[in-house]
Motif scaffolding. Sequence first.
Motif, mmCIF file in Angstrom:
data_model
loop_
_atom_site.group_PDB
_atom_site.id
_atom_site.type_symbol
_atom_site.label_atom_id
_atom_site.label_comp_id
_atom_site.label_asym_id
_atom_site.label_seq_id
_atom_site.Cartn_x
_atom_site.Cartn_y
_atom_site.Cartn_z
ATOM 1 N N ARG A 31 0.840 -1.206 0.000
ATOM 2 C CA ARG A 31 0.000 0.000 0.000
ATOM 3 C C ARG A 31 0.873 1.254 0.000
ATOM 4 N NH1 ARG A 31 -4.538 0.049 4.435
ATOM 5 N NH2 ARG A 31 -2.734 -0.217 5.830
ATOM 6 N N PHE A 32 0.413 2.267 -0.728
ATOM 7 C CA PHE A 32 1.123 3.537 -0.849
ATOM 8 C C PHE A 32 0.260 4.650 -0.260
ATOM 9 C CE2 PHE A 32 2.881 0.716 -3.965
ATOM 10 C CZ PHE A 32 4.231 1.035 -4.031
ATOM 11 N N PHE A 33 0.898 5.547 0.522
ATOM 12 C CA PHE A 33 0.170 6.604 1.212
ATOM 13 C C PHE A 33 0.680 7.978 0.814
ATOM 14 C CE2 PHE A 33 0.178 2.839 3.875
ATOM 15 C CZ PHE A 33 -1.144 2.729 4.297
ATOM 16 N N ASP A 34 -0.210 8.973 0.909
ATOM 17 C CA ASP A 34 0.207 10.354 0.709
ATOM 18 C C ASP A 34 0.648 10.958 2.038
ATOM 19 O OD1 ASP A 34 -2.083 11.018 2.157
ATOM 20 O OD2 ASP A 34 -3.227 11.659 0.400
ATOM 21 N N THR A 35 0.946 12.232 2.067
ATOM 22 C CA THR A 35 1.464 12.869 3.279
ATOM 23 C C THR A 35 0.424 12.927 4.401
ATOM 24 O OG1 THR A 35 0.874 15.030 2.343
ATOM 25 C CG2 THR A 35 3.151 14.288 2.051
ATOM 26 N N PHE A 36 -0.856 12.742 4.085
ATOM 27 C CA PHE A 36 -1.914 12.779 5.087
ATOM 28 C C PHE A 36 -2.259 11.376 5.597
ATOM 29 C CE2 PHE A 36 -2.604 16.428 2.250
ATOM 30 C CZ PHE A 36 -2.485 17.462 3.172
ATOM 31 N N GLY A 37 -1.540 10.358 5.079
ATOM 32 C CA GLY A 37 -1.799 8.991 5.522
ATOM 33 C C GLY A 37 -2.936 8.310 4.803
ATOM 34 N N SER A 38 -3.405 8.906 3.717
ATOM 35 C CA SER A 38 -4.485 8.299 2.925
ATOM 36 C C SER A 38 -3.909 7.364 1.875
ATOM 37 C CB SER A 38 -5.314 9.387 2.241
ATOM 38 O OG SER A 38 -5.909 10.251 3.192
ATOM 39 N N VAL A 39 -4.585 6.219 1.671
ATOM 40 C CA VAL A 39 -4.146 5.261 0.658
ATOM 41 C C VAL A 39 -4.384 5.839 -0.730
ATOM 42 C CG1 VAL A 39 -4.471 2.953 -0.301
ATOM 43 C CG2 VAL A 39 -4.640 3.308 2.172
ATOM 44 N N LEU A 40 -3.376 5.746 -1.578
ATOM 45 C CA LEU A 40 -3.462 6.304 -2.927
ATOM 46 C C LEU A 40 -4.129 5.330 -3.887
ATOM 47 C CD1 LEU A 40 0.091 7.901 -3.049
ATOM 48 C CD2 LEU A 40 -2.086 9.131 -2.957
ATOM 49 N N SER A 41 -4.712 5.879 -4.928
ATOM 50 C CA SER A 41 -5.359 5.047 -5.938
ATOM 51 C C SER A 41 -4.328 4.370 -6.825
ATOM 52 C CB SER A 41 -6.292 5.904 -6.800
ATOM 53 O OG SER A 41 -5.542 6.816 -7.600
ATOM 54 N N THR A 42 -4.784 3.378 -7.559
ATOM 55 C CA THR A 42 -3.924 2.675 -8.514
ATOM 56 C C THR A 42 -4.034 3.296 -9.902
ATOM 57 O OG1 THR A 42 -4.127 0.614 -7.280
ATOM 58 C CG2 THR A 42 -3.438 0.446 -9.582
ATOM 59 N N ILE A 43 -5.269 3.653 -10.295
ATOM 60 C CA ILE A 43 -5.505 4.317 -11.577
ATOM 61 C C ILE A 43 -6.411 5.515 -11.331
ATOM 62 C CG2 ILE A 43 -6.411 4.080 -13.918
ATOM 63 C CD1 ILE A 43 -5.925 1.077 -13.718
ATOM 64 N N PRO A 44 -5.971 6.749 -11.529
ATOM 65 C CA PRO A 44 -4.596 7.114 -11.925
ATOM 66 C C PRO A 44 -3.602 6.767 -10.822
ATOM 67 C CG PRO A 44 -5.834 9.058 -11.278
ATOM 68 C CD PRO A 44 -6.823 7.931 -11.322
ATOM 69 N N HIS A 45 -2.340 6.596 -11.218
ATOM 70 C CA HIS A 45 -1.363 6.049 -10.278
ATOM 71 C C HIS A 45 -0.957 7.002 -9.158
ATOM 72 C CE1 HIS A 45 1.644 8.439 -12.371
ATOM 73 N NE2 HIS A 45 1.399 7.823 -13.523
ATOM 74 N N GLN A 46 -1.125 8.302 -9.323
ATOM 75 C CA GLN A 46 -0.815 9.304 -8.293
ATOM 76 C C GLN A 46 0.620 9.168 -7.755
ATOM 77 O OE1 GLN A 46 -4.423 8.581 -5.700
ATOM 78 N NE2 GLN A 46 -4.682 10.786 -6.012
ATOM 79 N N LEU A 47 1.532 8.850 -8.645
ATOM 80 C CA LEU A 47 2.921 8.653 -8.235
ATOM 81 C C LEU A 47 3.486 9.881 -7.528
ATOM 82 C CD1 LEU A 47 4.817 6.173 -8.706
ATOM 83 C CD2 LEU A 47 5.873 7.484 -10.547
ATOM 84 N N HIS A 48 3.057 11.046 -7.967
ATOM 85 C CA HIS A 48 3.575 12.289 -7.400
ATOM 86 C C HIS A 48 3.126 12.518 -5.962
ATOM 87 C CE1 HIS A 48 -0.420 13.162 -8.929
ATOM 88 N NE2 HIS A 48 -0.453 14.267 -8.182
ATOM 89 N N GLU A 49 2.155 11.723 -5.470
ATOM 90 C CA GLU A 49 1.643 11.888 -4.113
ATOM 91 C C GLU A 49 2.261 10.905 -3.115
ATOM 92 O OE1 GLU A 49 -0.355 14.178 -3.110
ATOM 93 O OE2 GLU A 49 -1.184 15.004 -4.968
ATOM 94 N N VAL A 50 3.047 9.949 -3.589
ATOM 95 C CA VAL A 50 3.579 8.911 -2.699
ATOM 96 C C VAL A 50 4.529 9.508 -1.666
ATOM 97 C CG1 VAL A 50 4.951 6.792 -2.550
ATOM 98 C CG2 VAL A 50 3.335 7.110 -4.454
ATOM 99 N N ALA A 51 4.211 9.235 -0.389
ATOM 100 C CA ALA A 51 5.047 9.739 0.708
ATOM 101 C C ALA A 51 5.554 8.617 1.605
ATOM 102 C CB ALA A 51 4.257 10.745 1.549
ATOM 103 N N SER A 52 4.850 7.488 1.628
ATOM 104 C CA SER A 52 5.284 6.349 2.448
ATOM 105 C C SER A 52 4.705 5.060 1.888
ATOM 106 C CB SER A 52 4.853 6.529 3.909
ATOM 107 O OG SER A 52 3.440 6.594 4.010
ATOM 108 N N ILE A 53 5.295 3.945 2.315
ATOM 109 C CA ILE A 53 4.921 2.635 1.783
ATOM 110 C C ILE A 53 4.741 1.652 2.938
ATOM 111 C CG2 ILE A 53 5.566 0.769 0.200
ATOM 112 C CD1 ILE A 53 7.482 2.703 -1.174
ATOM 113 N N ASP A 54 3.692 0.829 2.846
ATOM 114 C CA ASP A 54 3.435 -0.225 3.835
ATOM 115 C C ASP A 54 3.546 -1.582 3.157
ATOM 116 O OD1 ASP A 54 2.567 -1.890 5.824
ATOM 117 O OD2 ASP A 54 0.467 -1.254 5.727
ATOM 118 N N TRP A 55 4.550 -2.348 3.560
ATOM 119 C CA TRP A 55 4.809 -3.662 2.967
ATOM 120 C C TRP A 55 4.148 -4.799 3.734
ATOM 121 C CZ3 TRP A 55 7.747 -4.553 -1.486
ATOM 122 C CH2 TRP A 55 8.419 -3.441 -2.012
#
Length: 367
Positions: free
Chosen positions: A147-171
């Motif tokens: 899962r990929f999160f933005d700076t507010f801790g919200s899970v990012l969408s897959t499409i559109p990929h919102q790559l520019h919003e990625v701030a953290s990753i949960d493996w």
Amino acid sequence: MRIVVAMDSFKGSLSSMEANQAVMHALDGHEVIAIPISDGGEGFLDAWFTTHEDATVVEEVVPCLDGVERTARFGFEPSTKHAVIEVAETTGLTLLSHVDPWRYSSIGVGHQIVQALDCGASVITVGLGGSGTIDGGKGLLEALGVRFFDTFGSVLSTIPHQLHEVASIDWSGLDPRVRNVEWRIASDVRNPLIGENGAAHVFGPQKGLAADEVIRYDEILESYANCFEQDMRIWQGGGAAGGIGFAFLQLGATYMKGIEEVVKWSKMEELLKEADWLITGEGKFDAQSLEGKAPYGLARLAHTYEVPTLVFTGQSDYTSHVESGIVAIFPIVSRVMTLEEAIWEAAPLLTNAVRRVRHVIEKAPRQ
């Protein structure tokens, strides 16, 4: 004459097998051995099927790069538990009517991986090439449970990929079976994820990035890469397939040249030892071809056995490349025509081009 025909695909018009067939139509009366070829992109899966008789075709409906569900193939060999996936099946440029690098995802590749794991795969080889995405492999990792999160801790969408919003990753949700797989990625490029030779600068324009977007997108990829614990921003192969290579490197994949894999599968060396000619080619033969694409790699191999090579291509600035054993390069277009016409008529144009130079093959036997 004994002629090995090993054409790469003409992107957007002919697959490797279709190009081989077009060449063979012009060589009746000769002993012709046709081998499907790929350097990791389109045709990689067909090349594997042709050389692995026990392999099965697995077809499933998966969400592709634009979110549209399509039927896509991968290969599985039960005896070796080896699965082969071709990225172009689910993320290929040929699936699209228009490009949108800010939207499209590699999620389909991830879904095929899950299916391969369900089949019991313990070795997975992925052919990288021909993709329409630049999502750094985010989509495929999401399909595997990351899962990929933005700076507010919200899970990012897959499409559109919102790559520019990625701030953290949960493996923590990663499919545990992933850690027990031997990962192998096959490509024709060694480009890293970021930098002047990276995914955005080198491949971005063909995937739809405007000239004034390239530097910004490279910065986005670097910010994205900084969220991973393993610093693989400049590892070779990370920039392949819009950064999908980077995601596989994070999973522990081993990089290899696609053409070398196909040569090994097809026993090409043994065939060339007894050949009089090699005929190969691709849609465009240019400076990038000399960086390791399939026709160049095959020509060099043939040259070691003193077998001359003829290259047939849609476009080229070269007429030969003696150092690699390519004695002549022939554009197949024979009259003034639009690109659309050339793509549509690629098969007969290729057949006729080989017919025009057939006398060269017949009057210049192997020395």
